[in-house]
Motif scaffolding. Structure first.
Motif, mmCIF file in Angstrom:
data_model
loop_
_atom_site.group_PDB
_atom_site.id
_atom_site.type_symbol
_atom_site.label_atom_id
_atom_site.label_comp_id
_atom_site.label_asym_id
_atom_site.label_seq_id
_atom_site.Cartn_x
_atom_site.Cartn_y
_atom_site.Cartn_z
ATOM 1 N N LEU A 82 38.630 23.729 41.184
ATOM 2 C CA LEU A 82 39.780 24.016 41.840
ATOM 3 C C LEU A 82 41.233 24.082 40.995
ATOM 4 O O LEU A 82 42.046 24.995 41.126
ATOM 5 C CB LEU A 82 40.163 23.131 43.100
ATOM 6 N N HIS A 83 41.252 23.132 39.826
ATOM 7 C CA HIS A 83 42.296 23.098 39.006
ATOM 8 C C HIS A 83 42.501 24.648 38.133
ATOM 9 O O HIS A 83 43.368 25.063 37.837
ATOM 10 C CB HIS A 83 42.332 22.207 38.421
ATOM 11 N N ARG A 84 41.129 24.906 37.880
ATOM 12 C CA ARG A 84 40.979 26.352 37.103
ATOM 13 C C ARG A 84 41.325 27.366 37.937
ATOM 14 O O ARG A 84 42.188 28.264 37.466
ATOM 15 C CB ARG A 84 39.624 26.261 36.564
ATOM 16 N N TYR A 85 41.036 27.302 39.233
ATOM 17 C CA TYR A 85 41.323 28.473 40.020
ATOM 18 C C TYR A 85 42.885 28.544 40.358
ATOM 19 O O TYR A 85 43.593 29.580 40.209
ATOM 20 C CB TYR A 85 40.672 28.305 41.388
ATOM 21 N N ALA A 86 43.391 27.461 40.486
ATOM 22 C CA ALA A 86 44.888 27.439 40.765
ATOM 23 C C ALA A 86 45.599 27.796 39.689
ATOM 24 O O ALA A 86 46.481 28.425 39.808
ATOM 25 C CB ALA A 86 45.358 25.745 41.262
ATOM 26 N N LYS A 87 45.452 27.337 38.318
ATOM 27 C CA LYS A 87 45.993 27.656 37.310
ATOM 28 C C LYS A 87 46.032 29.208 36.991
ATOM 29 O O LYS A 87 47.091 29.842 36.665
ATOM 30 C CB LYS A 87 45.436 27.060 36.182
ATOM 31 N N THR A 88 44.741 29.852 37.357
ATOM 32 C CA THR A 88 44.757 31.159 37.026
ATOM 33 C C THR A 88 45.453 32.021 38.145
ATOM 34 O O THR A 88 46.196 33.004 37.743
ATOM 35 C CB THR A 88 43.176 31.693 37.248
ATOM 36 N N MET A 89 45.634 31.535 39.504
ATOM 37 C CA MET A 89 46.211 32.174 40.337
ATOM 38 C C MET A 89 47.688 32.103 40.115
ATOM 39 O O MET A 89 48.616 33.042 40.046
ATOM 40 C CB MET A 89 45.868 31.518 41.676
ATOM 41 N N ALA A 90 48.235 30.631 39.667
ATOM 42 C CA ALA A 90 49.580 30.555 39.226
ATOM 43 C C ALA A 90 50.268 31.464 37.994
ATOM 44 O O ALA A 90 51.328 31.727 38.069
ATOM 45 C CB ALA A 90 49.721 29.001 38.961
ATOM 46 N N LEU A 91 49.398 31.576 37.085
ATOM 47 C CA LEU A 91 49.764 32.233 35.914
ATOM 48 C C LEU A 91 49.611 33.875 35.925
ATOM 49 O O LEU A 91 50.366 34.571 35.266
ATOM 50 C CB LEU A 91 49.085 31.819 34.738
ATOM 51 N N GLU A 92 48.971 34.316 36.908
ATOM 52 C CA GLU A 92 48.623 35.739 36.872
ATOM 53 C C GLU A 92 49.782 36.402 37.849
ATOM 54 O O GLU A 92 49.698 36.046 39.069
ATOM 55 C CB GLU A 92 47.240 35.837 37.564
ATOM 56 N N MET A 93 50.601 37.304 37.302
ATOM 57 C CA MET A 93 51.593 37.790 37.964
ATOM 58 C C MET A 93 51.178 39.119 38.709
ATOM 59 O O MET A 93 51.956 39.439 39.692
ATOM 60 C CB MET A 93 52.527 38.124 36.871
ATOM 61 N N ASN A 94 50.032 39.778 38.278
ATOM 62 C CA ASN A 94 49.928 41.145 38.861
ATOM 63 C C ASN A 94 49.077 40.741 40.136
ATOM 64 O O ASN A 94 47.844 40.136 40.044
ATOM 65 C CB ASN A 94 48.645 41.878 37.903
ATOM 66 N N ILE A 95 49.514 41.460 41.308
ATOM 67 C CA ILE A 95 48.935 41.048 42.425
ATOM 68 C C ILE A 95 47.708 41.799 42.666
ATOM 69 O O ILE A 95 46.872 41.009 43.319
ATOM 70 C CB ILE A 95 49.915 41.743 43.636
ATOM 71 N N ALA A 96 47.366 42.864 42.079
ATOM 72 C CA ALA A 96 45.992 43.499 42.122
ATOM 73 C C ALA A 96 44.919 42.565 41.423
ATOM 74 O O ALA A 96 43.978 42.336 42.098
ATOM 75 C CB ALA A 96 45.868 44.914 41.739
ATOM 76 N N THR A 97 45.363 42.121 40.283
ATOM 77 C CA THR A 97 44.551 41.269 39.668
ATOM 78 C C THR A 97 44.207 39.883 40.357
ATOM 79 O O THR A 97 42.918 39.523 40.595
ATOM 80 C CB THR A 97 45.057 40.814 38.289
ATOM 81 N N ARG A 98 45.319 39.206 41.078
ATOM 82 C CA ARG A 98 44.994 38.042 41.749
ATOM 83 C C ARG A 98 44.178 38.463 42.884
ATOM 84 O O ARG A 98 43.063 37.571 43.258
ATOM 85 C CB ARG A 98 46.291 37.550 42.412
ATOM 86 N N HIS A 99 44.207 39.392 43.852
ATOM 87 C CA HIS A 99 43.268 39.796 44.704
ATOM 88 C C HIS A 99 41.679 39.904 44.552
ATOM 89 O O HIS A 99 40.813 39.579 45.015
ATOM 90 C CB HIS A 99 43.597 40.857 45.591
ATOM 91 N N ASP A 100 41.667 40.540 43.216
ATOM 92 C CA ASP A 100 40.440 40.816 42.647
ATOM 93 C C ASP A 100 39.786 39.314 42.193
ATOM 94 O O ASP A 100 38.606 39.163 42.325
ATOM 95 C CB ASP A 100 40.489 41.776 41.516
ATOM 96 N N TYR A 101 40.430 38.410 41.815
ATOM 97 C CA TYR A 101 39.875 37.078 41.141
ATOM 98 C C TYR A 101 39.392 36.425 42.428
ATOM 99 O O TYR A 101 38.508 35.792 42.381
ATOM 100 C CB TYR A 101 41.103 36.473 40.321
ATOM 101 N N ILE A 102 40.567 36.441 43.523
ATOM 102 C CA ILE A 102 39.896 35.726 44.959
ATOM 103 C C ILE A 102 38.674 36.378 45.318
ATOM 104 O O ILE A 102 37.823 35.327 45.751
ATOM 105 C CB ILE A 102 41.303 35.965 45.905
ATOM 106 N N GLU A 103 38.676 37.547 45.437
ATOM 107 C CA GLU A 103 37.374 38.316 45.954
ATOM 108 C C GLU A 103 35.917 37.929 45.077
ATOM 109 O O GLU A 103 34.892 37.502 45.651
ATOM 110 C CB GLU A 103 37.601 39.602 46.017
ATOM 111 N N LYS A 104 36.222 37.944 43.820
ATOM 112 C CA LYS A 104 35.064 37.727 42.966
ATOM 113 C C LYS A 104 34.703 36.351 42.364
ATOM 114 O O LYS A 104 33.565 36.132 42.172
ATOM 115 C CB LYS A 104 35.283 38.666 41.475
#
Length: 372
Positions: A82-104
């Protein structure tokens, strides 16, 4: 009809006086870009200040949001994952990339756990908002605070000399034909036009560049700043109606401005005040300032007015380490003011308009008492 005729003539005379003094007219409008430039220079790229606080708050928030459904379902909490997921979401500024990371990545993890995927985004007016910390909200609110303070300054300085410098003329004309109500109304009308131009220029120069808001949001901000300037001009005209010299007016200007800054809601937000005698006194002084009400209403125009501000909460009495420090999603308004039953836009604006009516009546009665 005679009153309306006087009102029109007085408006024309006020405009002639203003345009005749070209130097003063230039200073009235040149101060706007100067103040706007100073605000922009002071706060340019303010969203980059202490980005580590924003990133840390986002990590805590995303971690807490993903942890909660797992706790409710009595599932094992994979802290490292969960910390790895949260960190990736927090540091990623691109909205499309964040949505892709959530889905995949994140969604399959929750599907394996048979737990519903929590909502990891915040949308306002069909636009996704990037979460920021409550520290960043103070910086963002400071821009609005200065815009309101500048508008109040315009209103007071443009109006405080209007009547007191015309006392001999007003005394002579009031004995023959002049009515007080069209005289005072003409002052209000001319000042409203000038203040509308000043606050409009200030909004156009600052809001899109610093706050990155749309044209409609800029229009809303302008109307609120215009209202604050109008009420300040009402106060200035009232002061100008009761004093006897321009020197006295200049002495009173700092006494009118300093309380606006001290009790306007930024230096010590009302939401942070406790239930003590001094706090009640602070709230009482804040309640009679123009700045406090205009500041609260203008915050409702921001992109973070409904949420997107992450407030850090420390729970020293928590039973587990994971609940010791949490980030809660709040709004920009709640960073400074307590929730209001009827909202934070119209009650403050109605208060301001009511104050302008009181100032108008007070100025009218003062002039009637002096010259009739």
């Amino acid at each position: 009809m005679r009153t309306i005729g006087q009102w029109i003539v007085l408006i024309q005379r006020n405009f002639r006086v203003i345009f005749a003094d070209k130097l003063n007219l230039s200073l009235i409008f040149l101060q706007v870009p100067l103040i706007a430039m100073l605000i922009v220079v002071a706060f340019y790229h303010f969203d980059r200040d202490k980005q580590n606080f924003d990133e840390g708050a986002r990590i805590l928030y995303y971690f807490g949001v993903m942890k909660e459904p797992l706790q409710q379902a009595n599932k094992t909490i994979n802290i490292d994952t969960l910390h790895r997921y949260a960190k990736t979401m927090a540091l990623e500024m691109n909205i499309a990339t964040r949505h892709d990371y959530i889905e995949k990545t994140i969604k399959p993890f929750f599907e394996r756990k048979n737990v519903p995927l929590p909502d990891l985004t915040f949308t306002y007016l069909k636009k996704e908002i990037q979460f920021i910390s409550d520290i960043a909200s103070i910086r963002r609110g400071s821009v609005y605070f200065l815009l309101v303070a500048a508008s109040i300054w315009f209103g007071i300085m443009n109006s405080c000399k209007e009547i007191v410098t015309e006392l001999p003329l007003l005394k002579r004309e009031s004995r023959s034909y002049l009515f007080i109500s069209p005289y005072l109304s003409a002052k209000y009308f001319v000042l409203t036009i000038i203040l509308g131009i000043q606050t409009g220029l200030l909004s156009i120069m600052v809001v899109p560049l610093l706050l990155k808001l749309s044209g409609m949001d800029t229009l809303s901000i302008w109307l609120i700043l215009w209202t604050a300037a109008f009420v300040s001009a009402s106060m200035g005209l009232f002061i100008s109606s009761v004093v006897n010299s321009y020197r006295m007016v200049l002495t009173l200007v700092p006494l009118l401005m300093i309380p606006q800054l001290l009790f306007g809601g930024l230096l010590r937000p009302p939401v942070d005040l406790d239930n003590t005698t001094w706090s009640h006194l602070t709230n009482a002084l804040s309640a009679i300032t123009i700045q406090r009400w205009a500041f609260e209403s203008i915050l409702t125009t921001d992109a973070y007015a409904k949420g997107g501000i992450l407030k850090l909460e420390v729970n020293p009495k928590s039973s587990g380490e994971l609940e010791l420090l949490q980030a809660k999603n709040t709004s920009l308004v709640s960073s400074f003011f307590k929730p209001r039953k009827w909202g934070s836009l119209w009650p403050p604006l109605l208060y301001l308009l009511s104050a302008s009516v009181v100032f108008f009546i007070g100025g009218y009665l003062a002039l009637r008492w002096r010259f009739t």
